[in-house]
Scaffold this motif. Structure first.
Motif, mmCIF file in Angstrom:
data_model
loop_
_atom_site.group_PDB
_atom_site.id
_atom_site.type_symbol
_atom_site.label_atom_id
_atom_site.label_comp_id
_atom_site.label_asym_id
_atom_site.label_seq_id
_atom_site.Cartn_x
_atom_site.Cartn_y
_atom_site.Cartn_z
ATOM 1 N N SER A 134 0.831 -1.209 0.000
ATOM 2 C CA SER A 134 0.000 0.000 0.000
ATOM 3 C C SER A 134 0.867 1.261 0.000
ATOM 4 O O SER A 134 0.468 2.298 -0.552
ATOM 5 N N GLN A 135 2.027 1.178 0.586
ATOM 6 C CA GLN A 135 2.976 2.290 0.539
ATOM 7 C C GLN A 135 3.380 2.561 -0.911
ATOM 8 O O GLN A 135 3.429 3.721 -1.352
ATOM 9 N N ARG A 136 3.615 1.503 -1.661
ATOM 10 C CA ARG A 136 3.975 1.646 -3.076
ATOM 11 C C ARG A 136 2.825 2.282 -3.855
ATOM 12 O O ARG A 136 3.048 3.175 -4.687
ATOM 13 N N TRP A 137 1.591 1.827 -3.582
ATOM 14 C CA TRP A 137 0.436 2.400 -4.277
ATOM 15 C C TRP A 137 0.341 3.904 -4.040
ATOM 16 O O TRP A 137 0.103 4.679 -4.969
ATOM 17 N N LEU A 138 0.519 4.307 -2.792
ATOM 18 C CA LEU A 138 0.388 5.725 -2.465
ATOM 19 C C LEU A 138 1.504 6.549 -3.110
ATOM 20 O O LEU A 138 1.254 7.624 -3.670
ATOM 21 N N ILE A 139 2.720 6.053 -3.040
ATOM 22 C CA ILE A 139 3.849 6.790 -3.607
ATOM 23 C C ILE A 139 3.682 6.949 -5.116
ATOM 24 O O ILE A 139 3.897 8.037 -5.678
ATOM 25 N N GLU A 140 3.299 5.866 -5.800
ATOM 26 C CA GLU A 140 3.118 5.928 -7.254
ATOM 27 C C GLU A 140 2.060 6.952 -7.633
ATOM 28 O O GLU A 140 2.253 7.744 -8.574
ATOM 29 N N ALA A 141 0.941 6.939 -6.924
ATOM 30 C CA ALA A 141 -0.136 7.880 -7.244
ATOM 31 C C ALA A 141 0.275 9.319 -6.932
ATOM 32 O O ALA A 141 0.034 10.238 -7.729
ATOM 33 N N ALA A 142 0.903 9.527 -5.789
ATOM 34 C CA ALA A 142 1.262 10.884 -5.368
ATOM 35 C C ALA A 142 2.315 11.502 -6.276
ATOM 36 O O ALA A 142 2.253 12.691 -6.610
ATOM 37 N N ARG A 143 3.285 10.725 -6.715
ATOM 38 C CA ARG A 143 4.393 11.279 -7.511
ATOM 39 C C ARG A 143 3.997 11.619 -8.946
ATOM 40 O O ARG A 143 4.761 12.262 -9.651
ATOM 41 N N LYS A 144 2.806 11.180 -9.351
ATOM 42 C CA LYS A 144 2.323 11.620 -10.655
ATOM 43 C C LYS A 144 2.022 13.112 -10.630
ATOM 44 O O LYS A 144 2.083 13.788 -11.665
ATOM 45 N N HIS A 145 1.679 13.614 -9.453
ATOM 46 C CA HIS A 145 1.349 15.039 -9.308
ATOM 47 C C HIS A 145 2.397 15.789 -8.495
ATOM 48 O O HIS A 145 2.585 16.997 -8.687
#
Length: 809
Positions: A134-145
């Protein structure tokens, strides 16, 4: 399945469903698990180039249930990606990198949590692979913006929370609140962390975000307990347990049920009494003083439920040795309180089951697997063991670096999958054999005459010793005022002393200090039980560093422990003992001995002729220069006892670097022994090698070494050495032992031989040597050396106590 096949009629369909199922995995555990399982089968059947993607999705879904087969699915995904890498081209390179990164995360996780750590520093509610996923999911989504997003930055997490207010992205706000709560908890700001968890839980319940609700309930229970709100803590852990039990997901959530129940047990334990300091010299060490043990009943029931659930999980959903070790290590943080609750309530089965559960499950499973295949043809068992050795080569102890692990995962992919398939087929039988509670009941039901079990549970600062009179079924616990914090420095000093200088004098001095330290710890603990030991067999089940100590040589009330009882042996777990005890030996007429000699053991060579006289035609002497030659001989002519009269080397951090050295300087590695040696029906294996009886002893969840390989080969007893054995003393000891073992049981023969060797005088030794080698040109020089020895040359434990028996009684 057919419907899925219709929906995936083209590669574009498969790719579209991969993207869709990514969203399901993040929201709905059970549906995602079922759908991704079927989807990967469809992708495999149609030989889709996206099969690797489907495997990755299934791995993520398995991680939601803490199913350690997720790593196997991830390895499959990576192997399939490499096979199709050229066809997929550059657009899919990021997914290949993601797979590699996920494998690296798993590697790091298992490498970290299978090593010693302070249990007070860990929070099992926050230490699991779903947290990393879940940490990976959040980081991937956040770093798009926000390309510079840092999940360890509280302000960055608050920005994500504020930007994800709509339902379509609320998932990320919930994750961000959970990680913010964890960050605040690390800073001991539990009030603030509770506020974040509560807000996240409210949103998760509103949106029915199945993947998050149980975790948030547990984190709230943990945080509330940290600030002393025990009733609130109880409420949240009960809610977590209730949530994990509901609906058909119940069959898949055994790990989360176990975690919720054990955490609930700790809270109920605290509710039953008052917290007090354990030791003024150890700030922060706390204990619960309970005036009415019956108040602990709810805690005991919760601990029991957690134990049963985790037993089930480790058998069915955790086939990876490393994963089991990590989970057992994390769950040891609950063990001291759970054992105490069982002891205070005098619950016999719970006492034994808790100590059993905290033992080295892995070796029990290895031996149980072979027992489960006892009716299979020898060739089928040999192939099973070969694949198992490959599987364990990198999943038993993590290779020293990630690239080595990755190479093994791809190189041996097919063999590892085949072993896994065979192992899963054995699960119904193993589930029964590995149940801690059932093994406790079976052991007491044996009613073995004149047999005492002494089982240890070593906690961080305090320990429990459980005495079980197996003849009567009576069980009594004893509090031990020492723990791992006391044992670790003792052993670190011992290891430093024995590794810096290999001389006999230095080793003897170090051993004296080790035995004296243990005498000081154990003397007051063992004094009350000495009256039960005369004329009894004492079987000791040590834990952690105690496995490396010749406890039979520790002085208790002026006498060594071996002198207080009729005979003595060691065990790892009750389950392993029961498997060894029920083994059916080969119907040989009389006792047969296989004598396997190696290089550089002149005093062993002295006894070979004498052994031929003692055993007559029942002694098989071999000097094999090749391992296949020895395997062929063992298969063609089995023996009841096998002596490896050779040197060896043991490396706890690199089992593949451990070996026995045969003739011609042929080194036989741990993996070869583990994979190929078949000694089913054999009574005992004697390893006369240096350090052959050692094992990794700093991890409670594992007991790995050459004895493990020998026990896994099917032998009923293993005699191993704890340190470099003095050759002359061992030759004298071994000859006498084998002479006695011809007409006696293994443990009694060894104990009697050790006692006789201790009392041997200089004159006795000179006479023995002249009888064994009357024409040896070096005899006068050796006799001269003996004349300068002490009156009792082998009285010191250094000369005889290194050998110890593991297995049956």
């Amino acid at each position: 399945m057919n419907q899925w096949a219709e929906l995936c009629s083209s590669e574009d369909d498969v790719r579209t469903w991969c993207a869709e199922l990514e969203r399901w995995v993040r929201w709905y555990r059970l549906y995602a698990y079922w759908l991704t399982d079927l989807f990967q089968q469809v992708a495999m059947t149609r030989q889709s180039v996206y099969f690797f993607w489907a495997c990755q999705l299934y791995s993520d879904a398995q991680t939601l249930f803490a199913d350690d087969l997720a790593l196997s699915s991830l390895e499959t995904a990576y192997s399939q990606y490499l096979e199709n890498q050229v066809a997929l081209g550059k657009p899919f390179e990021p997914i290949g990198d993601e797979l590699r990164s996920k494998l690296h995360h798993s590697y790091d996780f298992y490498h970290r949590w299978t090593r010693p750590f302070e249990y007070s520093d860990s929070n099992p509610c926050a230490v699991h692979l779903y947290l990393r996923l879940s940490q990976r999911w959040l980081i991937e989504a956040a770093r798009k913006h926000y390309p510079a997003f840092d999940i360890r930055n509280a302000d960055a997490l608050r920005i994500i929370i504020s930007q994800c207010e709509s339902d379509d992205v609320a998932f990320y706000a919930i994750l961000a609140r959970r990680f913010l709560g964890l960050l605040l908890a690390e800073q001991n700001q539990f009030g603030l962390s509770i506020a974040e968890y509560e807000a996240a839980l409210a949103e998760a319940r509103r949106l029915k975000l199945d993947t998050e609700i149980g975790h948030l309930e547990r984190l709230l229970g943990h945080a509330q307990r940290q600030i002393g709100n025990l009733e609130a803590s109880r409420f949240h852990f009960e809610k977590a347990l209730e949530y994990e039990k509901q609906g058909p997901a119940f069959a898949y959530t055994s790990y989360w049920q176990a975690l919720s129940a054990r955490e609930l047990g700790d809270t109920l334990f605290l509710l039953a009494g008052q917290t007090a300091n354990v030791d003024a010299g150890r700030p922060g060490t706390k204990a619960v003083r309970v005036d009415d043990p019956e108040k602990l009943r709810p805690a005991l029931l919760a601990y029991r439920a957690g134990r049963v659930h985790l037993d089930a999980h480790l058998t069915i959903q955790s086939p990876l040795p490393l994963a089991r070790a990590a989970k057992q290590q994390l769950f040891r943080s609950f063990s001291t309180n759970s054992v105490k609750a069982a002891c205070l309530l005098q619950s016999t089965i719970d006492m034994l089951a808790e100590v059993e559960w905290n033992g080295p499950r892995q070796i029990t499973e290895l031996v149980s697997e072979i027992a489960a295949t006892r009716n299979e043809p020898r060739t089928a068992v040999a192939e099973f063991r070969r694949r198992r050795a490959i599987y364990y080569s990198s999943l038993n102890t993590m290779p020293p670096n990630f690239e080595d692990y990755l190479a093994s995962a791809t190189q041996h992919y097919a063999e590892r999958r085949q072993y896994l398939k065979s192992s899963i087929a054995l699960q119904p039988m193993l589930f029964d054999l590995l149940s801690s509670d059932k093994n406790a009941r079976r052991a007491l039901a044996l009613r073995l005459p004149k047999t005492i079990f002494l089982l240890f549970h070593v906690g961080t600062h305090e320990s429990i010793m459980v005495l079980a009179d197996v003849e009567s079924g009576a069980v009594a616990p004893f509090n031990a005022p020492f723990g791992e914090h006391d044992l670790r420095p003792i052993h670190e000093e011992y290891q430093r002393a024995t590794s810096d200088d290999g001389s006999e004098g230095v080793h003897r001095s170090a051993l004296d200090k080790l035995l004296l330290s243990y005498a000081n710890l154990l003397d007051p603990l063992l004094e009350p039980i000495l009256k039960f030991l005369p004329d009894r067999h004492l079987k000791i089940f040590p834990r952690l560093q105690m496995n490396a100590v010749p406890l039979h040589a520790v002085r208790i009330k002026g006498k060594m422990l071996i002198d207080h009882c009729a005979s003595l042996s060691y065990g790892q777990t009750l389950g392993l003992f029961l498997e060894n005890h029920r083994k059916i030996l080969s119907p040989e007429q009389g006792v047969t001995l296989r004598y396997v000699s190696g290089e550089g053991v002149p005093f062993y060579d002295l006894i070979e002729t004498k052994l031929q006289e003692i055993y007559g035609g029942m002694c098989i002497s071999e000097r094999p220069e090749g391992w296949p030659q020895l395997m062929g001989s063992i298969s063609a002519r089995p023996a009841s006892d096998t002596l490896f009269a050779c040197h060896g080397f043991y490396d706890a951090d690199n089992l593949d670097g451990s070996y026995l050295r045969l003739a011609g300087d042929r080194k036989v590695g741990f993996s070869e022994i583990f994979a190929q040696l078949d000694l089913r029906g054999c009574r005992s294996v004697i390893m006369g090698a240096c350090g052959s009886g050692l094992a990794r002893a700093e991890i409670g969840a594992e007991y790995i070494g050459l004895p493990s390989a020998m026990l896994a080969s099917g032998a009923q007893h293993v005699l191993g050495a704890l340190w470099t054995i003095p050759q002359l003393a061992t030759a004298v000891l071994m000859l006498r032992y084998l002479e006695l073992a011809k007409s006696s049981d293994v443990c009694s023969a060894l104990c009697r031989a050790q006692c006789e060797v201790r009392m041997m005088t200089r004159d006795d030794l000179s006479a023995w040597l002249q009888n064994m080698a009357p024409a040896n040109p070096e005899l006068p020089a050796v006799l001269g050396e003996i004349a300068r020895m002490d009156q009792y040359p082998f009285e010191h434990p250094y000369h005889w106590a290194g050998l110890h028996a593991v297995g049956d009684i």
